[in-house]
Design an enzyme around this catalytic site. Structure first.
Site, PDB file in Angstrom:
ATOM      1  N   ASP B 104       0.786  -1.207  -0.060  1.00 27.08           N
ATOM      2  CA  ASP B 104      -0.006   0.332   0.100  1.00 27.08           C
ATOM      3  C   ASP B 104       0.852   1.114   0.148  1.00 27.08           C
ATOM      4  O   ASP B 104       1.839   1.075   0.479  1.00 27.08           O
ATOM      5  CB  ASP B 104      -1.059   0.090   1.150  1.00 27.08           C
ATOM      6  CG  ASP B 104      -2.149   0.715   0.920  1.00 27.08           C
ATOM      7  OD1 ASP B 104      -3.217   0.306   1.412  1.00 27.08           O
ATOM      8  OD2 ASP B 104      -2.122   1.997   0.344  1.00 27.08           O
ATOM      9  N   LYS B 127       0.159   3.365   6.114  1.00 23.62           N
ATOM     10  CA  LYS B 127      -0.705   1.972   6.379  1.00 23.62           C
ATOM     11  C   LYS B 127       0.013   0.979   6.608  1.00 23.62           C
ATOM     12  O   LYS B 127      -0.146   0.132   7.386  1.00 23.62           O
ATOM     13  CB  LYS B 127      -1.642   1.925   5.417  1.00 23.62           C
ATOM     14  CG  LYS B 127      -2.893   3.103   5.590  1.00 23.62           C
ATOM     15  CD  LYS B 127      -4.175   2.782   4.453  1.00 23.62           C
ATOM     16  CE  LYS B 127      -5.230   3.752   4.795  1.00 23.62           C
ATOM     17  NZ  LYS B 127      -6.277   3.867   3.792  1.00 23.62           N
ATOM     18  N   ASN B 150       3.298   2.326  -4.765  1.00 22.24           N
ATOM     19  CA  ASN B 150       2.284   2.395  -5.673  1.00 22.24           C
ATOM     20  C   ASN B 150       2.666   1.110  -6.483  1.00 22.24           C
ATOM     21  O   ASN B 150       3.778   1.357  -7.297  1.00 22.24           O
ATOM     22  CB  ASN B 150       1.962   3.649  -6.286  1.00 22.24           C
ATOM     23  CG  ASN B 150       0.848   3.671  -7.215  1.00 22.24           C
ATOM     24  OD1 ASN B 150       0.438   2.434  -7.653  1.00 22.24           O
ATOM     25  ND2 ASN B 150       0.330   4.691  -7.734  1.00 22.24           N
ATOM     26  N   CYS B 260     -17.276  12.427  -1.442  1.00 30.69           N
ATOM     27  CA  CYS B 260     -16.695  11.228  -1.290  1.00 30.69           C
ATOM     28  C   CYS B 260     -17.716  10.097  -1.194  1.00 30.69           C
ATOM     29  O   CYS B 260     -18.926  10.425  -0.913  1.00 30.69           O
ATOM     30  CB  CYS B 260     -15.867  11.039  -0.001  1.00 30.69           C
ATOM     31  SG  CYS B 260     -16.698  10.931   1.471  1.00 30.69           S
ATOM     32  N   CYS B 313     -10.669 -13.165 -23.980  1.00 30.37           N
ATOM     33  CA  CYS B 313     -10.357 -12.249 -23.187  1.00 30.37           C
ATOM     34  C   CYS B 313      -9.312 -11.475 -23.793  1.00 30.37           C
ATOM     35  O   CYS B 313      -8.335 -11.985 -24.228  1.00 30.37           O
ATOM     36  CB  CYS B 313      -9.845 -12.810 -21.824  1.00 30.37           C
ATOM     37  SG  CYS B 313      -9.171 -11.846 -20.634  1.00 30.37           S
ATOM     38  N   CYS B 318      -3.916 -14.412 -20.245  1.00 28.70           N
ATOM     39  CA  CYS B 318      -5.120 -15.171 -19.587  1.00 28.70           C
ATOM     40  C   CYS B 318      -5.485 -16.262 -20.733  1.00 28.70           C
ATOM     41  O   CYS B 318      -5.847 -17.394 -20.325  1.00 28.70           O
ATOM     42  CB  CYS B 318      -6.396 -14.421 -19.240  1.00 28.70           C
ATOM     43  SG  CYS B 318      -7.798 -15.395 -19.216  1.00 28.70           S
TER      44      CYS B 318
END
Lengths: 414, 414
Positions: B104, B127, B150, B260, B313, B318
């Site tokens: 995070d 966090k 990130n 929000c 897909c 995938c």
């Protein structure tokens, strides 16, 4: 020089005091008001990082709740601050409930660490004391009243009844809701009081006409339920045994020393979550409030149903409340009565209990043995129509002369 | 005398150091190992108050899990440590998972206090740092690896992929499961990366053939879901848009400054609970693992289904995994193939996606607009037989010469 020594000695004493205080604060769970946040007089919808209520007030903008601030006007009592009760208390605290009353007589142990909320450094503290400290730190806007006693003794029961009747947000007003979050296993293993506890809650709530919700988790840790009880209107705890009980576990085994039941933070978190969601829906008037919602973790199956009270209930206060409810319904304008009666359907049984279920027979069968483990004498009546093969086999065909079986046989051959 | 002054001065310095340390510990969330418990080498089933694993090991005695200790051999990565991710991490920590990897890049804010886990005194900390400290304190037996970045930047993505591939319990071994717990709203509001985040997870997991679970909560706070994705075997995130999205909320509104989305500790607690329950069932091999489980809080409705991958897909990895899965199935002994094929049923659609659902159409209709909000082009195929009026209208009767419509009309007249 002597002055310097005196000054230094004072400083040492001061620091020792501060240090001791810090250590006490840390032991109690992360700090007091100073480590937390300042109190907030009025809930604001303002979207800033410093507003702990912005995401809750947004429920209004999203069209879910019309008056979220109303949450501050409610007082909720929680009996049992274990695996379900502690998380229930934390959720309500974070939602900004007006007042919480906590009742428990147990201490925090390391053996509780497989469930959410309590932390190892709190081991040895009373559950209500440790919980109050953590919760006050999370949200100082909530009023807390905690009682570290067993509600089942005569004296404590009187005090408990008094607090339910008078411990509301304003002294002298009753609480808005009582939540029974007794940890089946713990209570049973320590002083074997689960049935007593639940019976006591029933007795208290029936006597006071107090609306309450019951919760429970099975001893094998993989099923649980919540139940809303409105005295006189829905079945009370004494109307029928609890719907979720130890799945085929011999009571004697449970009581043998050195043997304990299982528990999981997942199941208890889900049960606390659906319980508090039901509380929010009930208090803030949104969504459908469930009278009974079960959770079968093995199959991810969540049965819902509502249960009418037993006219032959052992609890005379329940019978009294039923009479009063009938009078209330009879006095309602006709349209409302019709709506009421729609809920009363299908066959009676020897217990006089009627169930309304949104669960298919197939689903029930698939999960049988786990949940819902219906007490003897109780059958399920369906609101969704049964498949036609099952529901109308005795009917004969009147216009074509063919039996339904013939028609069905033809269809099967297609 | 000078000696006394020196000694006192040393004592003052010592106390000041200790006090500063205590305050830092408290700010970080309740203490370090010293405030917690000692590490435990081997999980014991012993029933004593001091054993944090007794209630988990009891799952063996209850016949639920055959080898609970195996939990210590697994490494799980959690992407997003918000409302769902933090509780997910806490549950796995309390269950005694071997290793947790947390990703995070966000900071704790007071605006997060309406959800479980973080506390006001942690505001301003990252966090992952705050979470690691609290979690390590709760269970020092778990290994933690946290990354405060990130994952969507090129450099970080490479590092993230490397940690998924090599950050298992033993360095060089891949993790056993990746959990995507991105908080739809927060990610969307801060850098609008939800789709990117999910896409990145999909990309990473498809490329690596990594099994993962996705979770999500709607912006109106009253629905959520979890989804298990086995590359090549079940639909990936790119095969179809997420099943639970903002319910008719205009994206532009969400992005307006000062607006929000809503969130509730209840919904997030339930979603984290069903997610970790699914993780435990998957890793420890008990119960039925759900491919998709939804939660509609307004109606207490929990749809389940499983979704086949989309042969068209967009994600080439995938499609590659699908090819490999087909080869694997083709190489299986015949009996197993039959079992596999039983799952593939009913009509195709333009997307080539097939759904297997345990949910009745009626139930789906009752909850439409909330969950599951099926993406365009996807239809539901039922495992429970449809009512016959709906399912076989085009068939003609071959043996009696009567049409089904005639038979149905006769039955309706009964």
């Amino acid at each position: 020089m002597a002055e310097a020594v005196e000054r230094l000695q004072q400083r040492v004493e001061e620091l020792e005091r501060e240090l001791a205080q810090e250590r006490r604060r840390r032991a109690l769970g992360g700090g007091d008001g100073g480590g937390g946040r300042a109190r907030i007089e009025k809930m604001s919808p303002e979207v800033v990082d410093s507003n702990p209520y912005s995401r809750l007030m947004a429920l209004k903008r999203m069209g879910i709740v019309s008056d979220y601030e109303k949450i501050r006007t409610f007082a909720v009592a929680i009996v049992g601050v274990g695996g379900v009760g502690s998380v229930t208390a934390e959720m309500l605290t974070r939602c900004g409930i007006g007042k919480l009353l906590l009742f428990d007589y147990d201490k925090v142990e390391l053996a509780n660490m497989n469930r959410l909320f309590f932390q190892p450094h709190q081991a040895g503290l009373s559950k209500v004391q440790a919980a109050e400290h953590t919760l006050r730190n999370i949200n100082p806007d909530v009023l807390f009243e905690v009682h570290n006693y067993n509600i089942t003794t005569v004296e404590n029961f009187q005090h408990f009844m008094d607090r339910i009747s008078n411990g509301g947000l304003e002294e002298g007003k009753s609480v808005d809701l009582v939540l029974s979050c007794v940890d089946n296993f713990e209570a049973r293993m320590t002083i074997n009081t689960v049935p007593v506890f639940s019976h006591i809650s029933t007795k208290a709530c029936n006597e006071l006409g107090q609306i309450w919700m019951e919760s429970g988790v099975s001893e094998n840790a993989v099923s649980g339920h919540i139940q809303l009880i409105i005295p006189g209107e829905s079945a009370c705890f004494a109307c029928a045994p609890p719907l979720v009980v130890a799945a085929n576990i011999d009571e004697k085994t449970l009581k043998r020393e050195g043997v304990c039941a299982a528990s999981l933070p997942t199941t208890m978190g889900v049960v606390a979550g659906i319980l508090v969601q039901n509380v929010l829906k009930f208090l803030l008037n949104f969504g459908t409030v469930s009278f009974y919602l079960g959770y079968n973790a093995m199959q991810d199956f969540f049965p819902t149903m509502s249960m009418k009270p037993n006219p032959q209930c052992d609890d005379r206060n329940c019978r009294k409340q039923q009479e009063e409810y009938k009078k209330k319904v009879a006095a309602l304008p006709r349209q409302e009565v019709v709506q009421e009666e729609e809920e009363i359907i299908h066959e009676d049984n020897e217990w006089g209990i009627e169930l309304v279920s949104e669960v298919s027979e197939e689903e029930l069968k698939n999960s049988s043995g786990l949940v819902p483990d219906l007490p003897e004498g109780i059958t399920v009546a369906y609101t969704i129509p049964k498949k036609q093969e099952d529901s109308v086999p005795e009917l004969t065909v009147e216009d074509s002369g063919e039996s339904l079986e013939d028609l069905m046989a033809k269809m099967k051959n297609m």
